[in-house]
Write an enzyme that holds these catalytic residues in place. Structure first.
Site, PDB file in Angstrom:
ATOM      1  N   ALA A  54     -39.005  54.516  34.299  1.00 56.62           N
ATOM      2  CA  ALA A  54     -38.916  54.767  35.868  1.00 56.62           C
ATOM      3  C   ALA A  54     -37.431  54.684  36.182  1.00 56.62           C
ATOM      4  O   ALA A  54     -36.778  55.514  36.941  1.00 56.62           O
ATOM      5  CB  ALA A  54     -39.793  54.063  36.804  1.00 56.62           C
ATOM      6  N   ARG A  95     -40.477  65.440  35.448  1.00 55.15           N
ATOM      7  CA  ARG A  95     -41.710  64.180  35.197  1.00 55.15           C
ATOM      8  C   ARG A  95     -42.024  64.015  36.639  1.00 55.15           C
ATOM      9  O   ARG A  95     -41.331  63.522  37.636  1.00 55.15           O
ATOM     10  CB  ARG A  95     -41.194  63.200  34.519  1.00 55.15           C
ATOM     11  CG  ARG A  95     -40.551  63.239  33.006  1.00 55.15           C
ATOM     12  CD  ARG A  95     -40.518  62.138  32.195  1.00 55.15           C
ATOM     13  NE  ARG A  95     -41.837  61.570  31.652  1.00 55.15           N
ATOM     14  CZ  ARG A  95     -42.072  60.579  31.227  1.00 55.15           C
ATOM     15  NH1 ARG A  95     -41.190  59.939  30.708  1.00 55.15           N
ATOM     16  NH2 ARG A  95     -43.338  59.896  31.011  1.00 55.15           N
ATOM     17  N   GLN A 209     -44.062  53.085  22.783  1.00 54.31           N
ATOM     18  CA  GLN A 209     -42.741  52.715  23.202  1.00 54.31           C
ATOM     19  C   GLN A 209     -42.717  51.246  23.131  1.00 54.31           C
ATOM     20  O   GLN A 209     -41.813  50.474  23.112  1.00 54.31           O
ATOM     21  CB  GLN A 209     -42.685  52.908  25.002  1.00 54.31           C
ATOM     22  CG  GLN A 209     -42.416  54.344  25.236  1.00 54.31           C
ATOM     23  CD  GLN A 209     -43.658  55.103  25.570  1.00 54.31           C
ATOM     24  OE1 GLN A 209     -44.901  54.874  24.777  1.00 54.31           O
ATOM     25  NE2 GLN A 209     -43.663  56.078  26.356  1.00 54.31           N
ATOM     26  N   ASP A 250     -44.273  52.836  37.314  1.00 58.45           N
ATOM     27  CA  ASP A 250     -43.828  53.960  37.789  1.00 58.45           C
ATOM     28  C   ASP A 250     -43.947  54.706  39.358  1.00 58.45           C
ATOM     29  O   ASP A 250     -43.101  55.208  39.752  1.00 58.45           O
ATOM     30  CB  ASP A 250     -44.384  54.923  36.649  1.00 58.45           C
ATOM     31  CG  ASP A 250     -43.962  54.977  35.313  1.00 58.45           C
ATOM     32  OD1 ASP A 250     -44.862  54.112  34.779  1.00 58.45           O
ATOM     33  OD2 ASP A 250     -42.905  55.301  34.791  1.00 58.45           O
TER      34      ASP A 250
HETATM   35  O1  MRU Z   1     -43.407  57.737  29.936  1.00 57.45           O
HETATM   36  P1  MRU Z   1     -42.124  56.365  30.081  1.00 57.45           P
HETATM   37  O2  MRU Z   1     -41.850  56.010  28.547  1.00 57.45           O
HETATM   38  O3  MRU Z   1     -41.348  57.092  30.846  1.00 57.45           O
HETATM   39  O4  MRU Z   1     -43.115  55.299  30.634  1.00 57.45           O
HETATM   40  C1  MRU Z   1     -42.582  54.014  30.977  1.00 57.45           C
HETATM   41  C2  MRU Z   1     -43.549  53.169  31.427  1.00 57.45           C
HETATM   42  O5  MRU Z   1     -44.849  53.593  31.857  1.00 57.45           O
HETATM   43  C3  MRU Z   1     -42.961  52.150  31.807  1.00 57.45           C
HETATM   44  O6  MRU Z   1     -43.796  50.871  31.663  1.00 57.45           O
HETATM   45  C4  MRU Z   1     -42.835  52.125  33.257  1.00 57.45           C
HETATM   46  O7  MRU Z   1     -41.671  53.269  33.389  1.00 57.45           O
HETATM   47  C5  MRU Z   1     -42.493  51.100  34.125  1.00 57.45           C
HETATM   48  S1  MRU Z   1     -41.020  50.257  33.717  1.00 57.45           S
HETATM   49  C6  MRU Z   1     -39.813  51.453  33.995  1.00 57.45           C
END
Ligand code: MRU
Length: 373
Positions: A54, A95, A209, A250
């Site tokens: 995020a 996104r 991730q 997010d």
């Molecule tokens: O799809 P992503 O890799 O952008 O998602 C990331 C996450 O869900 C993280 O846990 C989230 O962004 C919270 S911390 C920035």
């Protein structure tokens, strides 16, 4: 954060004036940087998740607006502004779930409105992008300090040298922000202060991730951790092996419902059933005070099914390849996020401090959101 002794952020302007990021497609197998030389390149980087998380999505969008300002026609304010409004709309579509993207775009549009000419607007766009990035890093550093107090309180109830065991989902570390991270910031702060910690890292299908990014970050920083299958968390909690769950978010509503990577909700249910505290760490830019009921109101990104039908891995020869894991004809659904209702969240950790996940709790830290409503 340090990589092989060199301090890095996840996004910066290099010595030639080019926007540069860490290429998150290649981690954990290869550390490389990528140059984003146009507004189009920024949109593609966010959409295709060369950058993700995020906070980093927000910071990248901020610089995307600066690049758009550099590409905009400069003969008069009207044509410049029309170009920028179109760029803003296109960036917002890359996104949909993380608030930080729309928040950064709006902040840039507000800044541009203060400029008297295209040249001045362009300068303001660069200043604002730098400010968004710096503030993201500073907010995360403070989240780390507030969260460290929580981990110290848990450690105080344990025997000497016994680690505090944290479970986290996805990657909410420094790779997901400009620096420090949200969920991992308290872990780094505690580890750096000499507190023994151990992190259970959910692999986080479909894009892994956790396995690829969180494990890589923790290893680089020397933090003890163990990778676990996505479905292992409930079992570990039943057996008293998890002291606290900390995830990122997010988008978080004014009453504290939190959207985060798909699977977070299931961890919160398991934590609730086992009396394990469940915290969500986020900078202010992740709040969406205009929403209340997260399950009903937060838009959930759906991505291509190939991410579920395949996994990306490294062959013994060191080549990165996607491998199909299901029958040729099997279709896949790919919801990227889910929403954890506030009743399952013990508390929120923001740069302003800790609060309960409730409207009263959120407004106690953010009274200005009440005034706006
Ligand atoms: O799809 P992503 O890799 O952008 O998602 C990331 C996450 O869900 C993280 O846990 C989230 O962004 C919270 S911390 C920035």
């Amino acid at each position: 954060m340090n990589i092989d002794g060199k301090a890095y952020r996840t996004i910066w302007i290099d010595e030639t004036g080019t926007l540069t990021v860490i290429d998150q497609h290649l981690l954990p197998h290869r550390f490389a940087t990528a140059r984003l030389e146009s507004f189009e390149a920024v949109c593609a980087a966010i959409r295709d998740m060369l950058v993700r998380g995020a906070g980093l999505i927000g910071a990248t969008a901020g610089y995307g607006m600066w690049l758009a300002a550099c590409e905009a026609p400069c003969r008069d304010n009207a044509s410049f502004d029309a170009f920028m409004l179109d760029a803003a709309a296109r960036l917002r579509q890359t996104r949909p779930t993380a608030s930080n993207l729309a928040w950064a775009v709006k902040r840039q549009l507000d800044a541009l409105a203060q400029g008297a000419s295209p040249a001045e607007k362009r300068r303001l766009a660069r200043e604002t992008a730098d400010r968004i990035a710096d503030e993201d890093a500073q907010a995360c550093r403070r989240i780390g300090e507030h969260g460290k107090n929580l981990l110290e309180a848990i450690a105080a109830r344990k025997g000497p040298g016994e680690p505090v065991r944290i479970l986290t989902h996805c990657n909410a570390g420094w790779l997901a922000f400009v620096d420090y991270g949200s969920a991992l910031a308290p872990v780094y702060a505690a580890h750096d202060a000499g507190l023994p910690v151990h992190v259970w890292v959910d692999e986080t299908r479909p894009r892994n991730q956790g396995a690829g990014l969180t494990a890589w970050e923790l290893a680089r920083h020397g933090v003890p951790h163990t990778l676990i299958a996505d479905n292992a968390g409930g079992h570990l909690m039943q057996h008293g092996l998890v002291d606290i769950v900390i995830t990122g978010a997010d988008r978080v509503t004014r009453r504290g419902d939190a959207a985060n990577k798909i699977g977070t909700y299931l961890k919160a249910l398991a934590a609730h059933d086992n009396g394990v505290p469940f915290y969500v760490a986020l900078p202010s830019s992740t709040f969406d005070f205009s929403l209340s009921d997260g399950v009903a109101e937060i838009p959930i990104e759906q991505r291509g099914g190939e991410e579920v039908r395949t996994v990306l891995g490294k062959t013994p020869e060191g080549v990165l390849v996607p491998v199909q894991i299901c029958p040729d004809e099997t279709p896949a659904g790919n919801w990227a996020f889910d929403v954890t209702p506030n009743r399952l969240i013990t508390g929120l950790i923001s740069e302003r401090g800790l609060c309960p996940a409730s409207e009263e709790g959120v407004l106690s830290l953010y009274p200005e959101a009440g005034a706006r409503a």
